[in-house]
Write an enzyme that holds these catalytic residues in place. Structure first.
Site, PDB file in Angstrom:
ATOM      1  N   HIS A 193       2.699  10.646  14.130  1.00 42.36           N
ATOM      2  CA  HIS A 193       1.666  10.839  15.145  1.00 42.36           C
ATOM      3  C   HIS A 193       1.174  12.289  15.165  1.00 42.36           C
ATOM      4  O   HIS A 193      -0.024  12.562  15.234  1.00 42.36           O
ATOM      5  CB  HIS A 193       2.221  10.445  16.508  1.00 42.36           C
ATOM      6  CG  HIS A 193       1.209  10.570  17.567  1.00 42.36           C
ATOM      7  ND1 HIS A 193       0.259   9.606  17.781  1.00 42.36           N
ATOM      8  CD2 HIS A 193       0.926  11.579  18.394  1.00 42.36           C
ATOM      9  CE1 HIS A 193      -0.542  10.018  18.722  1.00 42.36           C
ATOM     10  NE2 HIS A 193      -0.153  11.214  19.119  1.00 42.36           N
ATOM     11  N   ARG A 295     -11.091  -0.413   6.952  1.00 49.02           N
ATOM     12  CA  ARG A 295      -9.868  -1.135   7.345  1.00 49.02           C
ATOM     13  C   ARG A 295     -10.245  -2.179   8.398  1.00 49.02           C
ATOM     14  O   ARG A 295     -10.197  -1.918   9.605  1.00 49.02           O
ATOM     15  CB  ARG A 295      -8.848  -0.157   7.935  1.00 49.02           C
ATOM     16  CG  ARG A 295      -8.216   0.801   6.928  1.00 49.02           C
ATOM     17  CD  ARG A 295      -7.214   1.702   7.633  1.00 49.02           C
ATOM     18  NE  ARG A 295      -6.275   2.345   6.751  1.00 49.02           N
ATOM     19  CZ  ARG A 295      -6.341   3.630   6.368  1.00 49.02           C
ATOM     20  NH1 ARG A 295      -7.329   4.405   6.787  1.00 49.02           N
ATOM     21  NH2 ARG A 295      -5.423   4.144   5.576  1.00 49.02           N
ATOM     22  N   ARG A 332     -12.136  -3.841   3.007  1.00 53.94           N
ATOM     23  CA  ARG A 332     -10.809  -4.379   2.713  1.00 53.94           C
ATOM     24  C   ARG A 332     -10.560  -5.585   3.608  1.00 53.94           C
ATOM     25  O   ARG A 332     -10.764  -5.505   4.828  1.00 53.94           O
ATOM     26  CB  ARG A 332      -9.727  -3.333   2.957  1.00 53.94           C
ATOM     27  CG  ARG A 332      -8.348  -3.954   2.764  1.00 53.94           C
ATOM     28  CD  ARG A 332      -7.254  -2.981   2.848  1.00 53.94           C
ATOM     29  NE  ARG A 332      -7.001  -2.536   4.204  1.00 53.94           N
ATOM     30  CZ  ARG A 332      -6.120  -1.589   4.504  1.00 53.94           C
ATOM     31  NH1 ARG A 332      -5.476  -0.964   3.544  1.00 53.94           N
ATOM     32  NH2 ARG A 332      -5.912  -1.243   5.756  1.00 53.94           N
ATOM     33  N   GLU A 420      -0.892  -1.133  -4.161  1.00 53.22           N
ATOM     34  CA  GLU A 420       0.013  -0.610  -3.129  1.00 53.22           C
ATOM     35  C   GLU A 420       1.452  -0.985  -3.424  1.00 53.22           C
ATOM     36  O   GLU A 420       2.372  -0.501  -2.779  1.00 53.22           O
ATOM     37  CB  GLU A 420      -0.359  -1.202  -1.756  1.00 53.22           C
ATOM     38  CG  GLU A 420      -1.751  -0.866  -1.304  1.00 53.22           C
ATOM     39  CD  GLU A 420      -2.054  -1.447   0.055  1.00 53.22           C
ATOM     40  OE1 GLU A 420      -2.130  -0.683   1.021  1.00 53.22           O
ATOM     41  OE2 GLU A 420      -2.222  -2.688   0.141  1.00 53.22           O
ATOM     42  N   ASN A 443      -0.375   5.390   0.498  1.00 54.39           N
ATOM     43  CA  ASN A 443       0.571   5.359   1.626  1.00 54.39           C
ATOM     44  C   ASN A 443       1.615   4.266   1.385  1.00 54.39           C
ATOM     45  O   ASN A 443       2.818   4.491   1.475  1.00 54.39           O
ATOM     46  CB  ASN A 443      -0.153   5.078   2.949  1.00 54.39           C
ATOM     47  CG  ASN A 443      -1.319   6.018   3.180  1.00 54.39           C
ATOM     48  OD1 ASN A 443      -1.354   7.102   2.629  1.00 54.39           O
ATOM     49  ND2 ASN A 443      -2.291   5.591   3.975  1.00 54.39           N
ATOM     50  N   ASP A 444       1.123   3.070   1.087  1.00 52.73           N
ATOM     51  CA  ASP A 444       2.066   1.980   0.843  1.00 52.73           C
ATOM     52  C   ASP A 444       2.699   2.079  -0.533  1.00 52.73           C
ATOM     53  O   ASP A 444       3.871   1.747  -0.695  1.00 52.73           O
ATOM     54  CB  ASP A 444       1.370   0.621   1.036  1.00 52.73           C
ATOM     55  CG  ASP A 444       1.357   0.231   2.502  1.00 52.73           C
ATOM     56  OD1 ASP A 444       2.397   0.400   3.165  1.00 52.73           O
ATOM     57  OD2 ASP A 444       0.308  -0.204   3.000  1.00 52.73           O
ATOM     58  N   ARG A 454       7.220   4.234   5.673  1.00 51.16           N
ATOM     59  CA  ARG A 454       6.241   5.321   5.807  1.00 51.16           C
ATOM     60  C   ARG A 454       6.237   5.935   7.201  1.00 51.16           C
ATOM     61  O   ARG A 454       5.715   7.022   7.401  1.00 51.16           O
ATOM     62  CB  ARG A 454       4.838   4.829   5.426  1.00 51.16           C
ATOM     63  CG  ARG A 454       4.336   3.699   6.283  1.00 51.16           C
ATOM     64  CD  ARG A 454       3.124   3.030   5.664  1.00 51.16           C
ATOM     65  NE  ARG A 454       1.867   3.596   6.150  1.00 51.16           N
ATOM     66  CZ  ARG A 454       0.668   3.095   5.866  1.00 51.16           C
ATOM     67  NH1 ARG A 454       0.567   2.063   5.054  1.00 51.16           N
ATOM     68  NH2 ARG A 454      -0.416   3.627   6.353  1.00 51.16           N
ATOM     69  N   CYS A 491      -7.480   5.601  -2.105  1.00 47.14           N
ATOM     70  CA  CYS A 491      -7.974   5.579  -0.728  1.00 47.14           C
ATOM     71  C   CYS A 491      -6.863   5.863   0.285  1.00 47.14           C
ATOM     72  O   CYS A 491      -7.079   5.793   1.480  1.00 47.14           O
ATOM     73  CB  CYS A 491      -8.665   4.261  -0.405  1.00 47.14           C
ATOM     74  SG  CYS A 491      -7.549   2.856  -0.460  1.00 47.14           S
TER      75      CYS A 491
END
Ligand code: PEP
Ligand code: MG
Length: 559
Positions: A193, A295, A332, A420, A443-444, A454, A491
């Site tokens: 965060h 997204r 996506r 991913e 990220n994934d 993550r 991305c």
């Protein structure tokens, strides 16, 4: 200024920029003296104790709402959500149960919070992210009960570096960038965060800094959000020069106006990541050639029922409309599940949601969900005239890619898949036989390559796209694209890191998609590096033994 004995601390760099200011150390605790003074016998009657709890919870909630009224945008949403959580009926019920079992008031509050922390942690993903929030609320309620001011970030009197174990959403939501020179946290990863808010506000930020909480309040700190370093009590003259040089370099970055290309003119598409119509409209003003990641699931986080095709089409049209002409939008399909629960799609009660039925896998037993979404994208593309590419998340096999591609092509749209899952990277060449493009979700891909959640704040050193194994998989994917003559983009958050962006281009990546705020720094860094520089940077990063060494090597090459 007070000095500390720790000279140089290192962590994960999140937001670039150099800052020099005294440390404001945030301690998330209620003073032990106040806890010791608390007269628990006065609340022996469970009903009286519950009334005291209600009053404290209401006061905490009111405090959040006051803060919410003083800020705007995401900060308001975060604080309003915290206000609701402070008055959560489930939490109150848990506290009441402990009171009725004869436990003391403070112990019952702690036990109620702990119970919910366990539940949220078990749910994983975004819900686990709320654990920091919940603990923060528990502390604030306790502070009210013992008659102390609420803990957390006070308003700094002069520009300061905020140093904390981790920051609760309630702490970061109202931060004033004029008074917070930098953020340094001991815990937290690049997707925590704190990192997200720092990125939005453009405050230099380093997370996962071991030893951060040993810094004494008032210590002069030189924070480098690119290198991931925190120097304690540096030479003042040198520190001020580094801040000035950084400010000059940033001013130069801010003037970058596209289009994306290297110093020797190799084109690289610079694209934006968006979540809805509003973010798409604002991204359209940035120097981007399109949207590289819309997204879609973020439009539906609060929806109980699946929106009709008509409604979906009008939501998507809002995102597509600002990108007409020679720009395009990569939509996506729903990436519901795991850290993004969508009521009408997500499978409930999975043991391990990140490895469960998420993303494209939701269509295995519910193909209509995907078909209706593709129909809606087709309509939105037709009504706006914007070129739409469509990609699926969480693809693991070539057969999944082929089936998805057929559905997309039959609607006259351009199909691709996200990379991913390591299996998709290893089979990139075969994926490209059935789709038109690939987009790497770093990220994934990092989470699944390193087997590290993550969102796990303790695993920040693993959930880092500079890890050699992750870079290797990206290189394999990029090479497959080069051989097939098809576009391969990135991305995930990695594309927003200016140095890593050059490494990616050196590997053969053809587009970079990122939060709109990162577009200019990335575009400008790319414009300063030749294709050869990028290739050398890629080689150096791939050869490095760990993320720290990779960053240092690339920084030495690219400056
Ligand atoms: C990614 O995984 O890198 C990605 C872009 O998808 P998300 O962050 O939405 O999971
Ligand atoms: Mg992803």
């Amino acid at each position: 200024m007070v000095t500390s004995s720790v000279p140089l601390l290192r962590g994960t760099p999140v937001v670039p920029g150099v800052a020099f200011a005294p440390a404001l150390v945030v301690r998330a605790e209620v003073s032990p003296e106040a806890l010791a003074r608390f007269d628990s016998a006065a609340y022996a009657d469970p009903d009286a104790a519950l009334v005291a709890y209600d009053e404290a919870a209401q006061a905490v909630s009111d405090g959040f709402l006051r803060k919410a009224a003083a800020v705007t945008g995401d900060a308001t949403k975060v604080l309003t959500a915290s206000a609701g959580l402070a008055r959560d009926k489930g939490l109150r019920g848990a506290v009441r149960k402990h009171l009725r079992a004869g436990e003391g008031l403070l112990e019952s509050v702690q036990a109620g919070v702990d119970q919910f922390v366990t539940v949220f942690t078990g749910m994983g993903g975004l819900m686990a992210e709320r654990v920091t929030d919940l603990r923060d609320i528990g502390l604030r309620i306790t502070a009210h009960l013992v008659g102390e001011p609420e803990p957390g970030v006070g308003v700094p009197e002069a520009p300061s570096v905020l140093v904390a174990e981790d920051l609760a959403p309630a702490d970061t939501a109202g931060l004033d960038p004029a008074l917070v020179a930098a953020l340094v946290t001991e815990r937290g990863g690049p997707t925590s965060h704190t990192a997200i808010i720092a990125r939005q506000l453009g405050i230099p930020c380093v997370v996962g800094v071991t030893g951060a909480m040993t810094v004494l309040p008032g210590t002069a700190l030189l924070v480098d959000g690119t290198a991931g370093t925190v120097e304690t009590a540096p030479d003042e003259q040198v520190a001020r020069e580094r801040v000035a040089a950084d400010a000059a370099a940033r001013a130069a970055l801010a003037s970058w106006s596209g289009p994306g290309r290297t110093a020797d003119g190799r084109p690289v598409k610079v694209l934006a990541n968006v979540a809805d119509g509003a973010s798409s409209r604002s991204a359209a003003d940035a120097p981007v050639q399109g949207v590289g990641l819309f997204r879609t699931e973020l439009c539906f986080l609060n929806r109980q029922d699946e929106p009709s095709v008509d409604e979906q089409a009008s939501i998507y049209a809002e995102v597509l409309a600002p990108f007409g002409g020679d720009r395009y939008v990569v939509v996506r399909t729903l990436d519901a599940g795991s850290d993004k629960p969508v009521a009408f799609a997500t499978h409930e009660g999975e043991e391990n949601p990140a490895l469960g039925v998420r993303g494209l896998r939701l269509s295995f037993d519910n193909p209509g969900l995907l078909d209706r979404q593709l129909d809606a994208v087709q309509r939105a593309a037709a009504s706006t005239g914007t070129e739409a590419w469509v990609m699926a998340p969480m693809v693991a096999t070539v057969a999944e890619a082929a089936e998805f591609a057929d559905k997309v092509r039959s609607r006259g749209l351009r199909p691709g898949v996200m990379v991913e899952v390591p299996s998709a990277a290893l089979l990139a060449h075969r994926m490209l036989e059935v789709v038109d493009f690939l987009s790497i979700g770093t990220n994934d891909l990092t989470q699944y390559t390193m087997a590290a959640d993550r969102m796990a704040t303790d695993l920040a050193h693993l959930t880092d796209a500079w890890q050699p194994a992750v870079l290797q998989l990206i290189a394999i994917t990029a090479e497959a694209g080069r051989r097939a003559g098809k576009p391969v983009g990135v991305c995930g958050e990695a594309a927003a890191d200016p140095l890593l962006a050059c490494v990616l281009v050196g590997m053969g990546i053809t587009s970079l998609s990122m939060a709109a705020a990162a577009v200019r720094p990335v575009g400008a860094q790319l414009a300063r590096a030749s294709s050869h520089d990028c290739e050398e940077a890629a080689e150096a990063a791939l050869a490095a033994s760990d993320p720290l060494a990779a960053r240092d090597a690339v920084r030495a090459l690219l400056g």
